[in-house]
Design an enzyme around this catalytic site. Structure first.
Site, PDB file in Angstrom:
ATOM      1  CD  GLU A  27      12.937 -41.970  15.960  1.00 61.36           C
ATOM      2  OE1 GLU A  27      13.891 -42.301  16.670  1.00 61.36           O
ATOM      3  OE2 GLU A  27      12.961 -41.025  15.167  1.00 61.36           O
ATOM      4  CE  LYS A  88      21.651 -40.831  17.487  1.00 58.97           C
ATOM      5  NZ  LYS A  88      22.073 -39.518  17.023  1.00 58.97           N
ATOM      6  CB  VAL A 108      15.493 -43.588  11.432  1.00 57.48           C
ATOM      7  CG1 VAL A 108      15.001 -44.087  10.086  1.00 57.48           C
ATOM      8  CG2 VAL A 108      14.629 -42.442  11.932  1.00 57.48           C
ATOM      9  CG  ASP A 140      28.211 -37.696  11.149  1.00 57.93           C
ATOM     10  OD1 ASP A 140      27.528 -38.715  10.943  1.00 57.93           O
ATOM     11  OD2 ASP A 140      28.106 -37.017  12.188  1.00 57.93           O
ATOM     12  CB  ALA A 143      23.612 -46.129  10.194  1.00 60.36           C
ATOM     13  CG  ASP A 144      18.662 -42.707  10.389  1.00 58.35           C
ATOM     14  OD1 ASP A 144      19.083 -43.522  11.222  1.00 58.35           O
ATOM     15  OD2 ASP A 144      18.108 -41.634  10.689  1.00 58.35           O
ATOM     16  CE  LYS A 161      15.900 -35.376  13.548  1.00 57.98           C
ATOM     17  NZ  LYS A 161      16.112 -36.800  13.214  1.00 57.98           N
TER      18      LYS A 161
HETATM   19  N1  PSU Z   1      14.916 -37.138  16.830  1.00 57.98           N
HETATM   20  C1  PSU Z   1      15.419 -36.470  17.846  1.00 57.98           C
HETATM   21  N2  PSU Z   1      16.703 -36.740  18.250  1.00 57.98           N
HETATM   22  C2  PSU Z   1      17.462 -37.700  17.638  1.00 57.98           C
HETATM   23  C3  PSU Z   1      16.884 -38.395  16.577  1.00 57.98           C
HETATM   24  C4  PSU Z   1      15.621 -38.078  16.216  1.00 57.98           C
HETATM   25  O1  PSU Z   1      14.722 -35.609  18.360  1.00 57.98           O
HETATM   26  O2  PSU Z   1      18.594 -37.950  18.028  1.00 57.98           O
HETATM   27  C5  PSU Z   1      17.644 -39.481  15.922  1.00 57.98           C
HETATM   28  C6  PSU Z   1      16.782 -40.257  14.933  1.00 57.98           C
HETATM   29  O3  PSU Z   1      16.467 -41.475  15.561  1.00 57.98           O
HETATM   30  C7  PSU Z   1      17.677 -40.465  13.754  1.00 57.98           C
HETATM   31  C8  PSU Z   1      19.027 -40.189  14.353  1.00 57.98           C
HETATM   32  O4  PSU Z   1      17.563 -41.768  13.299  1.00 57.98           O
HETATM   33  O5  PSU Z   1      18.772 -39.109  15.219  1.00 57.98           O
HETATM   34  C9  PSU Z   1      20.109 -39.830  13.402  1.00 57.98           C
HETATM   35  O6  PSU Z   1      21.274 -39.666  14.131  1.00 57.98           O
HETATM   36  P1  PSU Z   1      22.686 -39.884  13.469  1.00 57.98           P
HETATM   37  O7  PSU Z   1      22.879 -38.697  12.590  1.00 57.98           O
HETATM   38  O8  PSU Z   1      23.642 -39.933  14.629  1.00 57.98           O
HETATM   39  O9  PSU Z   1      22.595 -41.179  12.724  1.00 57.98           O
HETATM   40 MN    MN Z   2      26.642 -39.996  12.408  1.00 57.91          MN
END
Ligand code: PSU
Ligand code: MN
Length: 302
Positions: A27, A88, A108, A140, A143-144, A161
């Site tokens: 990714e 992003k 992801v 929140d 969508a992963d 995480k």
């Molecule tokens: N790793 C990082 N920073 C990020 C992400 C990963 O160091 O922003 C990303 C990953 O790509 C993951 C995404 O899919 O954060 C999830 O973000 P959100 O909660 O907005 O869907």
């Molecule tokens: Mn989100």
């Protein structure tokens, strides 16, 4: 594959597809939003190097000027890292990015989808997105999770995480029928920590058994994703107290500054890196390489 899509394969990936040799998807949000320059570029190269050493072709996936790139040449990697304000890109953002000629890292969610589109079976990342803390207020949920359930791809990650509500993330994956298989762990790793998440019903310490399980699952559900949870090497994990303290402080800071939505994950990761004096960044670099190694071993066999 749809003919009208602006898909650009790097020469190496094109050849690997022709030769039917193994490919590992990677990714790019980790490059555009996860690490500062030039650490991001160096880490991307190191990670690709790990796949190459295993005899696997790395395919870092990103959108550059409205084109989907499957595999980045060194020039394209430089172009992505030198972009001033990369987007992003989640799965839902892809059509806009293509139509408006934008550049961005794929999350992801987006990368899983694009791996499916390109026929790449294994993909390595750092940690999954998931259900955020205080979800009852924000709704929140990354969508992963849904995207993984909808792509024929095995995702190797260091768990979810720890900035998230990890138990709820596991529950959401269960609802979406996504199996999470622990490799050499009985609990879901917490990205910066090698253990400590919810216990995993599905786990194995044996690589051949893992491969066999992945194959069975793939035969049963050919169009759905599988998560392999691969803990960060113990020597590189964050000390528990430091992790707890800085996470608490980081979450408070995000609240105070009213950081929400897609900004939240990058903000928390950056803040943690400051609060741990770079130790969390070091952990992130270690775990992505560890995931690329296991991902490559899987790509060779499935
Ligand atoms: N790793 C990082 N920073 C990020 C992400 C990963 O160091 O922003 C990303 C990953 O790509 C993951 C995404 O899919 O954060 C999830 O973000 P959100 O909660 O907005 O869907
Ligand atoms: Mn989100």
């Amino acid at each position: 594959m749809k003919q009208d899509l602006p898909l650009i394969f790097s020469p190496e990936v094109k050849k690997a597809i022709q030769d039917k040799s193994p490919i590992l998807g990677l990714e790019s949000t980790i490059i555009t939003h996860g690490m500062p320059f030039p650490t991001n570029l160096e880490t991307a190269k190191l990670t690709e190097g790990i796949a190459l050493k295993q005899g696997v072709t790395p395919a870092t996936i990103a959108v550059i000027k409205g084109k989907i790139h499957i595999g980045l040449t060194p020039e394209k990697l430089e172009e992505l890292t030198s972009e001033k304000n990369p987007l992003k890109l989640s799965r839902k953002d892809l059509g806009f990015a293509l139509g408006a000629q934008k550049t961005g890292g794929t999350t992801v969610a987006a990368t899983t989808f694009l791996c499916g589109l390109a026929g790449i079976k294994v993909f390595a990342t750092g940690g999954l997105g998931g259900v955020h803390r205080e979800v009852e207020k924000t709704w929140d949920v990354s969508a992963d999770l849904k995207a993984i359930s909808e792509a024929p791809v095995t995702i190797v990650c260091a768990g979810a995480k720890s900035i998230l509500d990890v138990p709820k993330t596991m529950e959401a994956l269960e609802t979406l029928n996504v199996p999470v298989i622990g490799y050499k762990t009985k609990t879901l790793p917490l990205f910066y920590l090698s253990e400590g998440g919810p216990s995993l019903d599905l786990h194995t310490d044996n690589l051949d058994q893992l491969i066999s399980c992945l194959k069975s699952q793939r035969s049963l559900f050919p169009n759905e994703g599988i998560v392999v949870a691969n803990p960060i090497p113990k020597k590189d994990e964050l000390p528990k107290e430091l992790h707890e303290k800085s996470l608490e402080e980081g979450l408070l800071k995000a609240k105070k500054e009213n950081i929400q939505g897609k900004e939240l994950t990058p903000f928390l990761l950056e803040t943690l890196s400051e609060l741990t004096k770079g130790l969390s960044l070091k952990a992130n670099i270690s775990l992505i390489q560890n995931n690329a190694l296991l991902g490559s071993q899987l790509a060779l066999k499935i």
